[in-house]
Write an enzyme that holds these catalytic residues in place. Structure first.
Site, short mmCIF file in Angstrom:
data_model
loop_
_atom_site.label_atom_id
_atom_site.label_comp_id
_atom_site.label_asym_id
_atom_site.label_seq_id
_atom_site.Cartn_x
_atom_site.Cartn_y
_atom_site.Cartn_z
N ASP A 7 4.67 39.63 49.64
CA ASP A 7 4.52 38.33 49.01
C ASP A 7 5.70 38.14 48.05
O ASP A 7 6.30 39.12 47.60
CB ASP A 7 3.19 38.29 48.24
N TYR A 12 5.94 35.24 45.26
CA TYR A 12 5.65 34.71 43.92
C TYR A 12 4.60 35.55 43.21
O TYR A 12 3.47 35.64 43.66
CB TYR A 12 5.22 33.24 44.02
N ARG A 48 0.79 27.52 37.25
CA ARG A 48 0.55 28.46 38.34
C ARG A 48 -0.84 28.28 38.95
O ARG A 48 -1.00 28.23 40.18
CB ARG A 48 0.72 29.89 37.82
N SER A 88 5.77 34.20 52.45
CA SER A 88 5.53 33.45 51.22
C SER A 88 5.06 32.03 51.47
O SER A 88 5.41 31.40 52.47
CB SER A 88 6.84 33.42 50.42
N ASN A 89 4.30 31.53 50.51
CA ASN A 89 3.93 30.11 50.49
C ASN A 89 5.14 29.20 50.24
O ASN A 89 5.08 28.02 50.54
CB ASN A 89 2.89 29.86 49.39
#
Lengths: 227, 227
Positions: free
Chosen positions: B9, B11, B40, B117-118
């Protein structure tokens, strides 16, 4: 746009999810409010993660899981009796004072009403009975029937199915802005009951109306009701 | 269980999502940390709501939406320049100091590595370049390709597709416990990089391993790597 029926969210909208904070404060002085907030946040987060990953368990389990996380995060270890008492308090959450008068007013006007909730049928029934609201609603809809929590479309579809009309003919009422956004995306006529004066979520979607109390909601519904 | 590859991942795991708090504090004294945390939280919440309702927009948009909500909640109104500066800081988030040495060590051992990742491809590339980590990874996988954010199975499927092996052969690394739960449900071999000493999420699922630093993760990966 006229409406033919109303679907209410339960938790946060008719039932005060933070009312459990007082008991948590009694058990864990100085930490009650933090525990109540984390409990609610995690409960909601777990409904979403389980729905996204197709790992449904019912809201009673998820509520207990959220409580356990909140206790761990805030460094308290409830006894089995304290945990049972906190869960029992959640089962009979305090209803907002205005509910009874406003729901009675809507029922007297002939507006068909439902609850559409993430809760299990047993949890909703128990809370409605404790609040003296049982008997005022035409339908009690639990997402437990479809095995997905809000904001999944399958959960929102229960409203049109129960009333036999389009979502756009149903006024969807929630104090949870995320629920209002999901319901608006789904196609409901929506009113955000903004009890806590929060900012609008930034999701590129807006409710048709807003209110600060259930009286505002009932006024809006009665002005829009087409019988 | 041996592993053949690693998916990280980004972030929170390689990039410090709270490092933007310093700039927020400079602009809005006394509120920087609160703004960074809400920013966040909302960013993540919006990825889930949009995925559940099939209303995908990319992570850059969602990140900006989260910032706007955080500013509104905490009662500050950034100028266009301040907003652009905060978004720019998010584009070049501070990487954790240990990253370079540990990723270099894994690369030297021949471990195939990916980011999953998003973030958009542009956001990830920009952050990796700013952190001097570009060139160490074999694959940069953005959920933007599938139009669903984690923890949707479609997002996790990108790892096995990129490496051409089963998810159970890939070590999935995240500091976000919810991401670890989603990846474990999906079938990855998982290690939770618990940077902040948080409790395990109560979702009825556990990672295969845990670590407190990327060095712990690299030690575990090298001991498990089957070449």
């Amino acid at each position: 746009m006229p409406i033919k029926a109303i679907a209410f969210d339960a938790y946060g909208t008719l039932l005060d999810v933070y009312s459990v904070g007082a008991l948590a404060e009694e058990f864990f002085p100085g930490k009650g409010a933090d525990i109540a907030v984390t409990w609610r946040d995690k409960q909601i987060e777990y409904t979403r993660l389980r729905t996204m990953c197709d790992r449904y368990t019912d809201f009673w389990q998820v509520t207990g899981d959220g409580l356990d996380y909140a206790c761990a995060l805030h460094g308290v270890a409830p006894t089995a009796q304290q945990r049972a008492a906190l869960m029992g308090a959640y089962e009979k959450l305090t209803a907002f004072d205005e509910n009874h008068a406003q729901l009675t007013r809507l029922k007297a006007a002939g507006v068909p009403m439902a609850i559409l909730s993430n809760g299990t049928r047993a949890m909703i029934d128990s809370a409605l009975e404790a609040a003296g609201l049982d008997g005022l609603l035409d339908h009690v809809l639990s997402v437990d029937t479809v095995g997905k929590f809000k904001t999944a479309p399958e959960a929102y579809q229960m409203g049109p199915d129960a009333f036999g009309c389009d979502a756009s003919d149903i006024l969807f009422v929630s104090s949870n802005c995320w629920d209002i956004c999901g319901a608006t995306w789904f196609g409901y006529h929506t009113i955000w009951l903004n009890r806590y004066g929060l900012p609008m979520e930034r999701l590129g979607v807006e409710p048709m109306a807003r209110g600060k109390s259930l009286k505002d909601v009932a006024d809006y519904a009665l002005a829009s009701f087409s019988g």
